[in-house]
Enzyme design. Sequence first.
Site, PDB file in Angstrom:
ATOM      1  N   ASP A  18       0.865  -1.170   0.000  1.00 38.76           N
ATOM      2  CA  ASP A  18       0.000   0.000   0.000  1.00 38.76           C
ATOM      3  C   ASP A  18       0.908   1.228   0.000  1.00 38.76           C
ATOM      4  OD1 ASP A  18      -2.365   1.671   0.485  1.00 38.76           O
ATOM      5  OD2 ASP A  18      -1.565   1.853   2.521  1.00 38.76           O
ATOM      6  N   ASP A  20      -0.126   5.177   0.847  1.00 41.18           N
ATOM      7  CA  ASP A  20      -0.343   6.162   1.910  1.00 41.18           C
ATOM      8  C   ASP A  20      -0.415   5.483   3.277  1.00 41.18           C
ATOM      9  OD1 ASP A  20      -1.227   8.842   0.326  1.00 41.18           O
ATOM     10  OD2 ASP A  20      -2.020   7.067  -0.682  1.00 41.18           O
ATOM     11  N   ASP A 178      -1.685  -0.882   5.908  1.00 40.82           N
ATOM     12  CA  ASP A 178      -1.862  -0.252   7.222  1.00 40.82           C
ATOM     13  C   ASP A 178      -3.320  -0.111   7.632  1.00 40.82           C
ATOM     14  OD1 ASP A 178      -2.411   1.818   5.268  1.00 40.82           O
ATOM     15  OD2 ASP A 178      -2.230   3.278   6.893  1.00 40.82           O
TER      16      ASP A 178
END
Length: 229
Positions: A18, A20, A178
Site C-alpha cells: 500500500d 499512503d 496499514d
Amino acid sequence: MKSARSDDDLNDIGILFDLDGTLVDTAGDLVAATNHVLAHDGLPTLAVEHGRHMAGVSAKTMIDAAFRAAGRSLSAEDMPSRLERFLDYYTAHIDAHSALFPDARTTIEALKRCGAKLAVCTNKREALAIDLLERLHVVDMFETIVGGDTAMRPKPDPAPALLCLERLQVSNAVFIGDSDTDLCTAKAAALPFIAADFGYGPLDKLGPDAVTFSHYSALPSLINNAMGA
C-alpha cells in the site's frame, strides 16, 4: 511443516505495498489539500495530528469527514467542485511534506537484491501515485504501480491486488498495508497480510495471530516467515 526461506532468497516472490500510511507518510500534504478546501469555504482547518486518521481514505471521504468535523455536511452536488479544488492543490503540492517512512528505502533496496518483485497497490489515482514516487526517487524500484483507477474496482475488492500479481507474473506474494481496507483486499486475493502499525488505519479487523511491524528493519524477516517454503 513450513521452513522459512533464507534471508537472501525471495526469487519470484511478489511483495505488494500500500502507499499512503505504509510506504509514504503523506498525511501532511493530504491534510494541507483538505485545509485548502475548508478555507475556501470559510471553515476552520484541521491540525495534521487531527487529520492524520483521515489520510488513508479516498479524497472524497476525507473531504466529507473534514466538513462534518467543521459542522457542515456536503451534498452530492457540492462534492465535485470541492474534489476538483482538492486535487488541483494536492497535485501541485504532492511532495511538500511527504516522505518515505524511516528505512523504507533501504528495505526496498534489500528486498530487490534478494530477488523479490515489488508492486504498489493503492487507491490513490495511478498518475498521482507515480508522480509522488518519482519525486521521492523510488518509482523505478517497483515493477508495477496499480492505482484506484487502474483496475476495474478499487480496494477492498481484490481486483487491484490480482492485477499486481498478473503484472508481476508471480503466484506467491504477500500484501503489506496499514488498514482494514488492505487487510480485506489481501484476504479476498488469498494473500498473507503484514500490517504496518504506524500507519493511518484503522486496523480493527486484525485477528490475534496478526503479523505486524513497527519499523521497516523488521519487515524482511517477517516476509521470509510469511512466505516460508
